[in-house]
Design an enzyme around this catalytic site. Structure first.
Site, PDB file in Angstrom:
ATOM      1  N   GLY A 202       0.818  -1.226   0.000  1.00 32.96           N
ATOM      2  CA  GLY A 202       0.000   0.000   0.000  1.00 32.96           C
ATOM      3  C   GLY A 202       0.839   1.257   0.000  1.00 32.96           C
ATOM      4  O   GLY A 202       0.706   2.094   0.893  1.00 32.96           O
ATOM      5  N   SER A 203       1.682   1.409  -1.027  1.00 35.85           N
ATOM      6  CA  SER A 203       2.652   2.515  -0.971  1.00 35.85           C
ATOM      7  C   SER A 203       2.569   3.489  -2.150  1.00 35.85           C
ATOM      8  O   SER A 203       3.529   4.166  -2.453  1.00 35.85           O
ATOM      9  CB  SER A 203       4.072   1.943  -0.851  1.00 35.85           C
ATOM     10  OG  SER A 203       4.247   0.828  -1.679  1.00 35.85           O
ATOM     11  N   THR A 204       1.390   3.561  -2.786  1.00 32.00           N
ATOM     12  CA  THR A 204       1.252   4.552  -3.866  1.00 32.00           C
ATOM     13  C   THR A 204       0.928   5.936  -3.303  1.00 32.00           C
ATOM     14  O   THR A 204       0.943   6.924  -4.031  1.00 32.00           O
ATOM     15  CB  THR A 204       0.142   4.127  -4.856  1.00 32.00           C
ATOM     16  OG1 THR A 204      -1.056   3.878  -4.111  1.00 32.00           O
ATOM     17  CG2 THR A 204       0.537   2.880  -5.642  1.00 32.00           C
TER      18      THR A 204
ATOM     19  N   GLY B  49       0.301   8.291   0.804  1.00 29.10           N
ATOM     20  CA  GLY B  49       0.256   8.296   2.271  1.00 29.10           C
ATOM     21  C   GLY B  49       1.536   7.846   2.959  1.00 29.10           C
ATOM     22  O   GLY B  49       2.657   8.085   2.484  1.00 29.10           O
TER      23      GLY B  49
ATOM     24  N   TYR C 197     -11.997  -1.176  12.846  1.00 28.46           N
ATOM     25  CA  TYR C 197     -10.614  -0.781  12.513  1.00 28.46           C
ATOM     26  C   TYR C 197      -9.707  -1.035  13.721  1.00 28.46           C
ATOM     27  O   TYR C 197      -8.635  -1.634  13.600  1.00 28.46           O
ATOM     28  CB  TYR C 197     -10.604   0.690  12.110  1.00 28.46           C
ATOM     29  CG  TYR C 197      -9.215   1.274  11.898  1.00 28.46           C
ATOM     30  CD1 TYR C 197      -8.440   0.881  10.810  1.00 28.46           C
ATOM     31  CD2 TYR C 197      -8.684   2.219  12.783  1.00 28.46           C
ATOM     32  CE1 TYR C 197      -7.166   1.421  10.607  1.00 28.46           C
ATOM     33  CE2 TYR C 197      -7.419   2.755  12.588  1.00 28.46           C
ATOM     34  CZ  TYR C 197      -6.668   2.359  11.499  1.00 28.46           C
ATOM     35  OH  TYR C 197      -5.403   2.895  11.306  1.00 28.46           O
TER      36      TYR C 197
END
Ligand code: NAD
Length: 264
Positions: free
Chosen positions: A14-16, A18, A154
């Site tokens: 998840g590094s595209t 943030g 969450y």
């Protein structure tokens, strides 16, 4: 300080954008070879181009995989059989009243936020033990120990990550492998901008008002009383990924702006 990361290979889920993007950027700046990840190839290509602009001479690749699909993770592992550093960062969050969270939502949050890291660790962790060096870092949250009433599902996933992280660390005795969790507090990422908009809609106020109220009412114990910058989280993660952090293992490290009122 030289973090001795030159030539180490890293995967950041998840590094595209943030926090994950900032972690990839800092690992690259330290000379690591980084594989980034997102769900769409187009977004990955954009992120790679931005990273190459930000870090001169960066060696960065990308693999598309959706962590809500086990088959995507299998494909990813085939494409990237080995890494020195695994950063389990991909995660989703959304405010929702407890009574409105259906079974499917509980399972989706668990799969994307917890099972993603488990599936990757199941493959990479034994390889790290075999070569006697490796780093696994779970990006948990202050919400793991201060469960947010506006998104209990969450909070559940972030606590579960701490359990998996500490459990894996128990299996590293007398090796050069460490497994730790980093707990960011509220951090200004793209995902959090969307979160604030959603909060504003549920509270029937403007996004500016929702943000101003957030630290007064939802997170009053924050000592910094502001959102952290993604780079402020990435710098702790990059240190923990480094050989210099060898004495830190099985830890849950806070970068929460002092939000959790605990001395240790
Ligand atoms: P973000 O929404 O800005 O970025 C999340 C990243 O994860 C994106 O690149 C997105 O493409 C990816 N992602 C989401 N679902 C995915 C899936 N199914 N498969 C593959 N990739 C997927 O979020 P962020 O704020 O940068 O959060 C990153 C991590 O930090 C998350 O685990 C989050 O729980 C944690 N965290 C964030 C904050 C905060 O305030 N921003 C605080 C504590 C913890």
């Amino acid at each position: 300080m030289d973090l001795k990361l030159k030539g180490k290979t890293a995967f950041v889920s998840g590094s595209t954008q943030g926090i994950g993007f900032a972690i990839a950027q800092q690992l690259l700046a330290e000379g690591a070879i980084v594989t980034i990840n997102g769900r769409k190839q187009e977004r990955i290509d954009e992120a790679i181009a931005r990273l190459k602009e930000l870090v001169h001479g960066a060696t960065v690749n990308g693999i598309a995989a959706d962590f809500s699909k086990a088959a995507d993770v299998d494909k990813l592992i085939t494409q990237l059989p080995d890494v020195d550093i695994l950063i389990n960062n991909a995660g989703i969050f959304e405010p929702r009243a407890f009574t409105d969270i259906a079974d499917e939502e509980w399972l989706r949050f668990f799969e994307v936020n917890v099972l993603s890291g488990i599936r990757l660790a199941r493959h990479y962790f034994p390889k790290m033990l075999a070569k006697d060096w490796g780093r696994i870092i779970f990006i948990s949250s202050e919400s793991a120990i201060m469960i947010p009433e506006e998104m209990i599902h969450y909070g559940m996933t972030k606590t579960a990550q701490l359990s998996v992280s500490r459990g894996l660390a128990e299996l590293t005795k007398n090796t050069g492998v460490t497994v730790n969790a980093v707990l960011p507090g509220p951090t200004r990422s793209e995902g959090v901008s969307t979160f604030i908009q959603q909060l504003a809609t549920t509270q029937n106020v403007t996004p500016e008002q929702a943000e101003a109220d957030f630290f007064k009412t939802a997170r009053p114990s924050s000592l910094i009383q502001r959102f952290a910058d993604v780079q402020e989280i990435a710098s702790l993660v990059t240190y923990v990924a480094s050989p210099l952090s060898a004495a830190t293992n099985g830890a849950a490290l806070r970068a929460d702006g002092g939000l959790v009122r605990s001395i240790v």
